[in-house]
Design a protein around this motif. Structure first.
Motif, PDB file in Angstrom:
ATOM      1  N   ALA A 145       0.812  -1.209   0.000  1.00  0.00           N
ATOM      2  CA  ALA A 145       0.000   0.000   0.000  1.00  0.00           C
ATOM      3  C   ALA A 145       0.853   1.270   0.000  1.00  0.00           C
ATOM      4  O   ALA A 145       0.383   2.338  -0.383  1.00  0.00           O
ATOM      5  N   GLU A 146       2.103   1.179   0.427  1.00  0.00           N
ATOM      6  CA  GLU A 146       2.949   2.369   0.541  1.00  0.00           C
ATOM      7  C   GLU A 146       4.077   2.420  -0.490  1.00  0.00           C
ATOM      8  O   GLU A 146       4.955   3.267  -0.395  1.00  0.00           O
ATOM      9  N   THR A 147       4.076   1.507  -1.452  1.00  0.00           N
ATOM     10  CA  THR A 147       5.174   1.473  -2.421  1.00  0.00           C
ATOM     11  C   THR A 147       4.772   1.977  -3.807  1.00  0.00           C
ATOM     12  O   THR A 147       5.526   1.848  -4.760  1.00  0.00           O
ATOM     13  N   HIS A 148       3.587   2.570  -3.942  1.00  0.00           N
ATOM     14  CA  HIS A 148       3.089   2.953  -5.265  1.00  0.00           C
ATOM     15  C   HIS A 148       3.958   3.996  -5.961  1.00  0.00           C
ATOM     16  O   HIS A 148       4.140   3.952  -7.167  1.00  0.00           O
ATOM     17  N   ALA A 149       4.540   4.942  -5.235  1.00  0.00           N
ATOM     18  CA  ALA A 149       5.338   5.997  -5.876  1.00  0.00           C
ATOM     19  C   ALA A 149       6.599   5.429  -6.524  1.00  0.00           C
ATOM     20  O   ALA A 149       6.903   5.741  -7.682  1.00  0.00           O
ATOM     21  N   ILE A 150       7.320   4.590  -5.803  1.00  0.00           N
ATOM     22  CA  ILE A 150       8.538   4.023  -6.379  1.00  0.00           C
ATOM     23  C   ILE A 150       8.208   3.025  -7.481  1.00  0.00           C
ATOM     24  O   ILE A 150       8.912   2.954  -8.492  1.00  0.00           O
ATOM     25  N   GLU A 151       7.124   2.285  -7.332  1.00  0.00           N
ATOM     26  CA  GLU A 151       6.730   1.348  -8.391  1.00  0.00           C
ATOM     27  C   GLU A 151       6.323   2.110  -9.660  1.00  0.00           C
ATOM     28  O   GLU A 151       6.627   1.678 -10.770  1.00  0.00           O
ATOM     29  N   ARG A 152       5.638   3.236  -9.508  1.00  0.00           N
ATOM     30  CA  ARG A 152       5.281   4.067 -10.662  1.00  0.00           C
ATOM     31  C   ARG A 152       6.546   4.594 -11.333  1.00  0.00           C
ATOM     32  O   ARG A 152       6.666   4.619 -12.559  1.00  0.00           O
ATOM     33  N   ASN A 153       7.518   5.020 -10.535  1.00  0.00           N
ATOM     34  CA  ASN A 153       8.786   5.501 -11.058  1.00  0.00           C
ATOM     35  C   ASN A 153       9.494   4.390 -11.848  1.00  0.00           C
ATOM     36  O   ASN A 153       9.984   4.621 -12.954  1.00  0.00           O
ATOM     37  N   ASN A 154       9.562   3.181 -11.282  1.00  0.00           N
ATOM     38  CA  ASN A 154      10.201   2.058 -11.965  1.00  0.00           C
ATOM     39  C   ASN A 154       9.485   1.729 -13.272  1.00  0.00           C
ATOM     40  O   ASN A 154      10.128   1.440 -14.283  1.00  0.00           O
ATOM     41  N   CYS A 155       8.167   1.786 -13.258  1.00  0.00           N
ATOM     42  CA  CYS A 155       7.378   1.499 -14.455  1.00  0.00           C
ATOM     43  C   CYS A 155       7.665   2.524 -15.552  1.00  0.00           C
ATOM     44  O   CYS A 155       7.813   2.175 -16.723  1.00  0.00           O
ATOM     45  N   ARG A 156       7.755   3.797 -15.187  1.00  0.00           N
ATOM     46  CA  ARG A 156       8.080   4.845 -16.172  1.00  0.00           C
ATOM     47  C   ARG A 156       9.442   4.597 -16.809  1.00  0.00           C
ATOM     48  O   ARG A 156       9.612   4.746 -18.009  1.00  0.00           O
ATOM     49  N   MET A 157      10.422   4.253 -15.988  1.00  0.00           N
ATOM     50  CA  MET A 157      11.747   4.000 -16.547  1.00  0.00           C
ATOM     51  C   MET A 157      11.726   2.819 -17.508  1.00  0.00           C
ATOM     52  O   MET A 157      12.329   2.884 -18.576  1.00  0.00           O
ATOM     53  N   ARG A 158      11.038   1.735 -17.150  1.00  0.00           N
ATOM     54  CA  ARG A 158      10.952   0.583 -18.049  1.00  0.00           C
ATOM     55  C   ARG A 158      10.228   0.959 -19.339  1.00  0.00           C
ATOM     56  O   ARG A 158      10.585   0.487 -20.422  1.00  0.00           O
ATOM     57  N   HIS A 159       9.228   1.810 -19.249  1.00  0.00           N
ATOM     58  CA  HIS A 159       8.461   2.212 -20.419  1.00  0.00           C
ATOM     59  C   HIS A 159       9.286   3.117 -21.334  1.00  0.00           C
ATOM     60  O   HIS A 159       9.278   2.957 -22.548  1.00  0.00           O
ATOM     61  N   TRP A 160       9.989   4.079 -20.759  1.00  0.00           N
ATOM     62  CA  TRP A 160      10.691   5.085 -21.548  1.00  0.00           C
ATOM     63  C   TRP A 160      12.040   4.632 -22.084  1.00  0.00           C
ATOM     64  O   TRP A 160      12.478   5.096 -23.124  1.00  0.00           O
ATOM     65  N   PHE A 161      12.735   3.751 -21.367  1.00  0.00           N
ATOM     66  CA  PHE A 161      14.104   3.423 -21.737  1.00  0.00           C
ATOM     67  C   PHE A 161      14.236   1.958 -22.124  1.00  0.00           C
ATOM     68  O   PHE A 161      13.965   1.067 -21.330  1.00  0.00           O
ATOM     69  N   GLY A 162      14.692   1.723 -23.344  1.00  0.00           N
ATOM     70  CA  GLY A 162      14.861   0.378 -23.856  1.00  0.00           C
ATOM     71  C   GLY A 162      15.803  -0.469 -23.034  1.00  0.00           C
ATOM     72  O   GLY A 162      15.634  -1.677 -22.937  1.00  0.00           O
ATOM     73  N   ARG A 163      16.790   0.141 -22.407  1.00  0.00           N
ATOM     74  CA  ARG A 163      17.779  -0.641 -21.647  1.00  0.00           C
ATOM     75  C   ARG A 163      17.173  -1.312 -20.420  1.00  0.00           C
ATOM     76  O   ARG A 163      17.777  -2.194 -19.846  1.00  0.00           O
ATOM     77  N   PHE A 164      15.977  -0.907 -19.986  1.00  0.00           N
ATOM     78  CA  PHE A 164      15.364  -1.511 -18.809  1.00  0.00           C
ATOM     79  C   PHE A 164      14.320  -2.569 -19.157  1.00  0.00           C
ATOM     80  O   PHE A 164      13.695  -3.124 -18.274  1.00  0.00           O
ATOM     81  N   LYS A 165      14.152  -2.841 -20.427  1.00  0.00           N
ATOM     82  CA  LYS A 165      13.245  -3.916 -20.817  1.00  0.00           C
ATOM     83  C   LYS A 165      13.981  -5.239 -20.660  1.00  0.00           C
ATOM     84  O   LYS A 165      15.182  -5.323 -20.812  1.00  0.00           O
ATOM     85  N   ARG A 166      13.266  -6.276 -20.383  1.00  0.00           N
ATOM     86  CA  ARG A 166      13.899  -7.575 -20.106  1.00  0.00           C
ATOM     87  C   ARG A 166      14.682  -8.112 -21.293  1.00  0.00           C
ATOM     88  O   ARG A 166      15.789  -8.565 -21.148  1.00  0.00           O
ATOM     89  N   LYS A 167      14.102  -8.088 -22.473  1.00  0.00           N
ATOM     90  CA  LYS A 167      14.805  -8.605 -23.647  1.00  0.00           C
ATOM     91  C   LYS A 167      14.983  -7.459 -24.629  1.00  0.00           C
ATOM     92  O   LYS A 167      14.069  -7.086 -25.339  1.00  0.00           O
ATOM     93  N   SER A 168      16.179  -6.909 -24.632  1.00  0.00           N
ATOM     94  CA  SER A 168      16.410  -5.751 -25.476  1.00  0.00           C
ATOM     95  C   SER A 168      17.839  -5.758 -25.988  1.00  0.00           C
ATOM     96  O   SER A 168      18.779  -6.039 -25.260  1.00  0.00           O
ATOM     97  N   ILE A 169      17.998  -5.461 -27.257  1.00  0.00           N
ATOM     98  CA  ILE A 169      19.330  -5.249 -27.811  1.00  0.00           C
ATOM     99  C   ILE A 169      19.428  -3.815 -28.326  1.00  0.00           C
ATOM    100  O   ILE A 169      20.252  -3.495 -29.151  1.00  0.00           O
ATOM    101  N   ILE A 170      18.561  -2.955 -27.796  1.00  0.00           N
ATOM    102  CA  ILE A 170      18.477  -1.587 -28.269  1.00  0.00           C
ATOM    103  C   ILE A 170      19.743  -0.803 -27.949  1.00  0.00           C
ATOM    104  O   ILE A 170      20.305  -0.140 -28.805  1.00  0.00           O
TER     105      ILE A 170
END
Length: 122
Positions: A58-83
């Motif tokens: 219940a108290e981790t939503h801000a950091i989880e939202r931050n992590n989600c944004r980074m995964r969405h915006w930056f190819g290097r944080f996707k699990r399978k990426s050669i970008i």
């Protein structure tokens, strides 16, 4: 993330293991953290002092939202990426820029670096 300011104050690149968490906790010591809100992962309870640990999703939503944004915006944080490079140096630079210009500041500030204020012509 600081709950009072919403700023990203520290991060540690690595897996979710005990060694990575210990590095992060050492890095956070200078901020005299009063409480750590985490998910229910077992490594947290073995590293963080019990009197400072609150394990709840219940108290981790801000950091989880931050992590989600980074995964969405930056190819290097996707699990399978050669970008792009996934070297530790490039990952840390990406997170530092994201923290400075998106989480802790104004993303448009990066466009104004080196520019002077335009003159007003009447």
């Amino acid at each position: 993330m600081c709950r009072d300011t919403g700023e990203l104050i520290a991060w540690e690149c690595g897996d979710r293991g005990k060694a990575t968490l210990e590095k992060l906790i050492r890095r956070l010591e200078k901020w005299n953290v009063k409480v750590y809100y985490t998910d229910d992962y077992q490594a947290h309870a073995s590293v963080i002092p019990q009197e400072k640990l609150v394990q709840t999703k219940a108290e981790t939503h801000a950091i989880e939202r931050n992590n989600c944004r980074m995964r969405h915006w930056f190819g290097r944080f996707k699990r399978k990426s050669i970008i792009v490079s996934k070297s530790l140096e490039m990952v840390n630079l990406t997170v530092a820029l994201f923290a400075r210009f998106r989480v802790n500041g104004d993303v448009f500030e990066i466009l104004r670096i080196g520019q002077t204020e335009p003159s007003i012509i009447i």
